[in-house]
Scaffold this active site. Structure first.
Site, PDB file in Angstrom:
ATOM      1  N   ASP A 231      31.848  48.809  38.762  1.00  0.00           N
ATOM      2  CA  ASP A 231      32.758  48.052  37.889  1.00  0.00           C
ATOM      3  C   ASP A 231      32.504  46.554  37.959  1.00  0.00           C
ATOM      4  O   ASP A 231      33.268  45.760  37.401  1.00  0.00           O
ATOM      5  CB  ASP A 231      34.209  48.347  38.276  1.00  0.00           C
ATOM      6  CG  ASP A 231      34.534  47.966  39.722  1.00  0.00           C
ATOM      7  OD1 ASP A 231      33.600  47.627  40.478  1.00  0.00           O
ATOM      8  OD2 ASP A 231      35.720  48.004  40.089  1.00  0.00           O
ATOM      9  N   GLY A 232      31.446  46.145  38.677  1.00  0.00           N
ATOM     10  CA  GLY A 232      31.174  44.718  38.792  1.00  0.00           C
ATOM     11  C   GLY A 232      32.000  44.055  39.878  1.00  0.00           C
ATOM     12  O   GLY A 232      31.863  42.851  40.112  1.00  0.00           O
ATOM     13  N   HIS A 234      33.385  46.264  42.953  1.00  0.00           N
ATOM     14  CA  HIS A 234      33.225  46.990  44.213  1.00  0.00           C
ATOM     15  C   HIS A 234      31.855  46.767  44.856  1.00  0.00           C
ATOM     16  O   HIS A 234      31.727  46.877  46.076  1.00  0.00           O
ATOM     17  CB  HIS A 234      33.470  48.491  44.011  1.00  0.00           C
ATOM     18  CG  HIS A 234      34.932  48.851  43.961  1.00  0.00           C
ATOM     19  ND1 HIS A 234      35.716  48.624  42.854  1.00  0.00           N
ATOM     20  CD2 HIS A 234      35.753  49.399  44.885  1.00  0.00           C
ATOM     21  CE1 HIS A 234      36.944  49.023  43.106  1.00  0.00           C
ATOM     22  NE2 HIS A 234      36.996  49.497  44.333  1.00  0.00           N
ATOM     23  N   ASP A 256      37.024  56.078  40.342  1.00  0.00           N
ATOM     24  CA  ASP A 256      38.117  55.794  41.283  1.00  0.00           C
ATOM     25  C   ASP A 256      39.276  55.144  40.518  1.00  0.00           C
ATOM     26  O   ASP A 256      39.951  54.248  41.026  1.00  0.00           O
ATOM     27  CB  ASP A 256      37.639  54.893  42.428  1.00  0.00           C
ATOM     28  CG  ASP A 256      38.590  54.910  43.628  1.00  0.00           C
ATOM     29  OD1 ASP A 256      39.515  55.738  43.666  1.00  0.00           O
ATOM     30  OD2 ASP A 256      38.402  54.073  44.528  1.00  0.00           O
ATOM     31  N   GLY A 291      41.486  51.147  44.139  1.00  0.00           N
ATOM     32  CA  GLY A 291      40.814  51.874  43.064  1.00  0.00           C
ATOM     33  C   GLY A 291      40.322  50.893  42.016  1.00  0.00           C
ATOM     34  O   GLY A 291      40.075  49.720  42.308  1.00  0.00           O
TER      35      GLY A 291
HETATM   36 ZN    ZN Z   1      38.678  55.405  48.645  1.00  0.00          ZN
END
Ligand code: ZN
Length: 363
Positions: A231-232, A234, A256, A291
């Protein structure tokens, strides 16, 4: 019924021509001159969905699953694992007992239990009070409560090996995650049958030159699928590139996602905890990542954006995740397989989505 597409992605190559569906399965492909619209690709399979479209799945009823499912379909997901993080036993049992559930949306393939047998020092957003040391009796009660397809655990914990054996004996895929495992402990778990890693690099011992941990062990092993949240946020872009260069073809994209995904910025609930999605990033108390608000089609675009060929980026969202949970007929587009199909236009926007040959999303 013919889909009216220009081409289809079959076994890693783009085959010009239309696709025909009969009784919910793919009857043939490569039909005609390819004068239709869009590229038919396998529907996306997401192994880690905590929530979506405003719904937190751990507490969701049938209507919640229906709403989350409709929002997931819009993003190309045709099969997924509702994911429950560490929570008190009664809550996990209640959430599991609501499955299986048929909402007429994406296929629900069973639950992903992320915890509660995880490391004290790598909790991330998981509540410390709900974490448990390995407990085979507790695991047995959870497995009796509802269908579990995937479980994330910390393999270095005392007694984790016994849990891995129990899970594998039930045909459940074991993923290592939320862990302080050394490389040695990780390799032991892989040798025992654990085949995948939950959100590589996040919530695990950092990769160091003489202490590469689970992350280094997983990247070094050709038989382990690494799941990443692309997602840039994580992972740094360079980290994501290194992951692909080490593990092309055995990377599974996961979202997630939490309730705010597919819904916009705002305040949501994850497992009873208030979280905020701001500028598309989900955080809990103290700014801990909670998440993501990522969608699977965006994850595919992000991976393709790292110069990964489109067919490989699509495979990371379909065939690779389906295989690792033991469902090799999903995530692929081929004759006699279920017609779970996403049709993409030239800009990789979703044009149409089919589940079992039924049109569920039409742009
Ligand atoms: Zn986790």
């Amino acid at each position: 019924m013919k889909l009216g597409v220009e081409a289809a992605l079959v076994q890693g190559r783009i085959v010009p021509g239309d696709v025909e569906v009969v009784d919910g399965s793919i009857a043939s492909y490569g039909i005609g001159t390819g004068s239709g619209r869009g590229l038919a690709v396998p529907g996306f399979v997401d192994l880690q969905v905590n929530g979506f479209g405003g719904v937190d799945l751990i507490g969701a009823d049938a209507d919640g699953y229906r709403r989350a499912g409709e929002a997931l379909l819009e993003t190309g997901v045709t099969a997924y694992l509702p994911t429950f993080i560490s929570a008190p036993e009664d809550q996990l049992v209640a959430a599991l007992s609501r499955l299986p559930i048929d909402t007429g949306g994406p296929r629900i393939l069973g639950a992903h239990l992320e915890g509660p047998f995880i490391a004290k020092t790598r909790l991330g957003i998981h509540p410390a009070a709900a974490r448990r040391d390995p407990d085979a009796a507790l695991l047995g009660r959870l497995l009796a409560a509802g269908p579990v397809r995937l479980m994330t655990l910390a393999p270095e914990l005392e007694g984790a090996g016994e849990l891995i054996d129990l899970l594998l004996s039930r045909g459940i895929t074991v993923s290592c995650g939320h862990t302080d495992a050394t490389a040695e402990q990780a390799l032991e778990a892989f040798d025992r049958g654990a085949r995948t890693v939950t959100h590589l690099f996040n919530a695990m011992r950092p990769f160091r030159h003489r202490d590469p941990g689970l992350a280094g062990a997983a990247l070094s092993r050709g038989d382990v699928v690494v799941q990443i949240i692309l997602d840039g946020v994580h992972l740094a872009e360079e980290t994501a590139r290194v992951v692909w260069q080490s593990a092309a073809g055995r990377v599974a994209l996961v979202t997630d996602s939490v309730a705010g995904a597919g819904f916009g910025d705002g305040i949501y609930v994850l497992n009873g905890l208030e979280i905020e999605v701001r500028d598309g990033v989900a955080r809990g108390p103290g700014g801990v990542l909670a998440g993501s608000a990522l969608t699977m089609v965006d994850a595919v675009r992000n991976l393709h954006g790292l110069s990964v060929p489109l067919v490989d980026a699509l495979g990371a969202a379909s065939a690779v995740p389906a295989q690792v949970i033991g469902l090799p007929t999903l995530g692929r587009l081929d004759v006699d397989l279920p017609a779970d199909i996403v049709v993409l236009d030239d800009n990789l926007e979703i044009d149409r989505v089919f589940v079992g040959g039924e049109a569920r999303v039409v742009a």
